[in-house]
Design a protein around this motif. Structure first.
Motif, PDB file in Angstrom:
ATOM      1  N   ASP A 227      -3.798  -4.081  -0.101  1.00 30.43           N
ATOM      2  CA  ASP A 227      -4.580  -4.785   0.912  1.00 30.43           C
ATOM      3  C   ASP A 227      -6.010  -5.072   0.459  1.00 30.43           C
ATOM      4  N   GLY A 228      -6.356  -4.630  -0.742  1.00 29.83           N
ATOM      5  CA  GLY A 228      -7.635  -5.004  -1.338  1.00 29.83           C
ATOM      6  C   GLY A 228      -8.863  -4.309  -0.796  1.00 29.83           C
TER       7      GLY A 228
ATOM      8  N   ARG B 161     -16.600 -10.141   6.370  1.00 26.62           N
ATOM      9  CA  ARG B 161     -15.158 -10.373   6.249  1.00 26.62           C
ATOM     10  C   ARG B 161     -14.316  -9.153   5.918  1.00 26.62           C
ATOM     11  N   ARG B 162     -14.913  -8.111   5.370  1.00 33.87           N
ATOM     12  CA  ARG B 162     -14.135  -6.930   4.956  1.00 33.87           C
ATOM     13  C   ARG B 162     -15.047  -5.712   4.967  1.00 33.87           C
ATOM     14  N   ASN B 163     -15.358  -5.228   6.176  1.00 40.13           N
ATOM     15  CA  ASN B 163     -16.271  -4.098   6.307  1.00 40.13           C
ATOM     16  C   ASN B 163     -15.504  -2.828   6.702  1.00 40.13           C
ATOM     17  N   CYS B 164     -16.227  -1.780   6.996  1.00 32.49           N
ATOM     18  CA  CYS B 164     -15.589  -0.502   7.320  1.00 32.49           C
ATOM     19  C   CYS B 164     -14.729  -0.589   8.584  1.00 32.49           C
ATOM     20  N   ASN B 165     -15.095  -1.454   9.504  1.00 35.08           N
ATOM     21  CA  ASN B 165     -14.287  -1.609  10.715  1.00 35.08           C
ATOM     22  C   ASN B 165     -12.980  -2.340  10.421  1.00 35.08           C
ATOM     23  N   HIS B 166     -12.993  -3.286   9.486  1.00 38.13           N
ATOM     24  CA  HIS B 166     -11.753  -3.924   9.056  1.00 38.13           C
ATOM     25  C   HIS B 166     -10.826  -2.879   8.428  1.00 38.13           C
ATOM     26  N   PHE B 167     -11.426  -1.987   7.612  1.00 37.73           N
ATOM     27  CA  PHE B 167     -10.643  -0.922   6.991  1.00 37.73           C
ATOM     28  C   PHE B 167     -10.035  -0.007   8.050  1.00 37.73           C
TER      29      PHE B 167
END
Length: 89
Positions: A27-28, A38-44
């Motif tokens: 998932d990168g 676009r891809r921060n700790c909340n996305h993780f």
């Protein structure tokens, strides 16, 4: 603040490590791919909760990043590029 999302009845540490490796490699979610919008700790966290509990985190958690994504033409270019965690850039 803490939000109760459920209980994971998985296979212990081995299974959790497998899920984390999956997030990292498939998932990168790697340090050099971090992006504030676009891809921060909340996305993780959302991806992790989905893999473990098959549900998402509350939408308001990442609302500012979602608004930033919608209005990306108004943001400085640096906020839209990948920035390594702990890097100099």
């Amino acid at each position: 603040c803490q939000i109760e999302l459920g209980v994971w009845d998985g296979g212990g540490t081995h299974e959790l490590n497998r899920v984390l490796d999956d997030l990292r490699h498939r998932d990168g979610f790697q340090p050099d791919r971090y992006n504030l919008v676009r891809r921060n700790c909340n996305h993780f966290c959302n991806a992790l909760v989905w893999k473990l509990l098959r549900r998402t985190i509350p939408p308001y958690i990442n609302r500012i990043a979602n608004v930033g994504e919608c209005c990306s033409c108004l943001l400085p270019k640096q906020l839209l590029e990948d920035s390594p965690v702990g890097g100099t850039g």
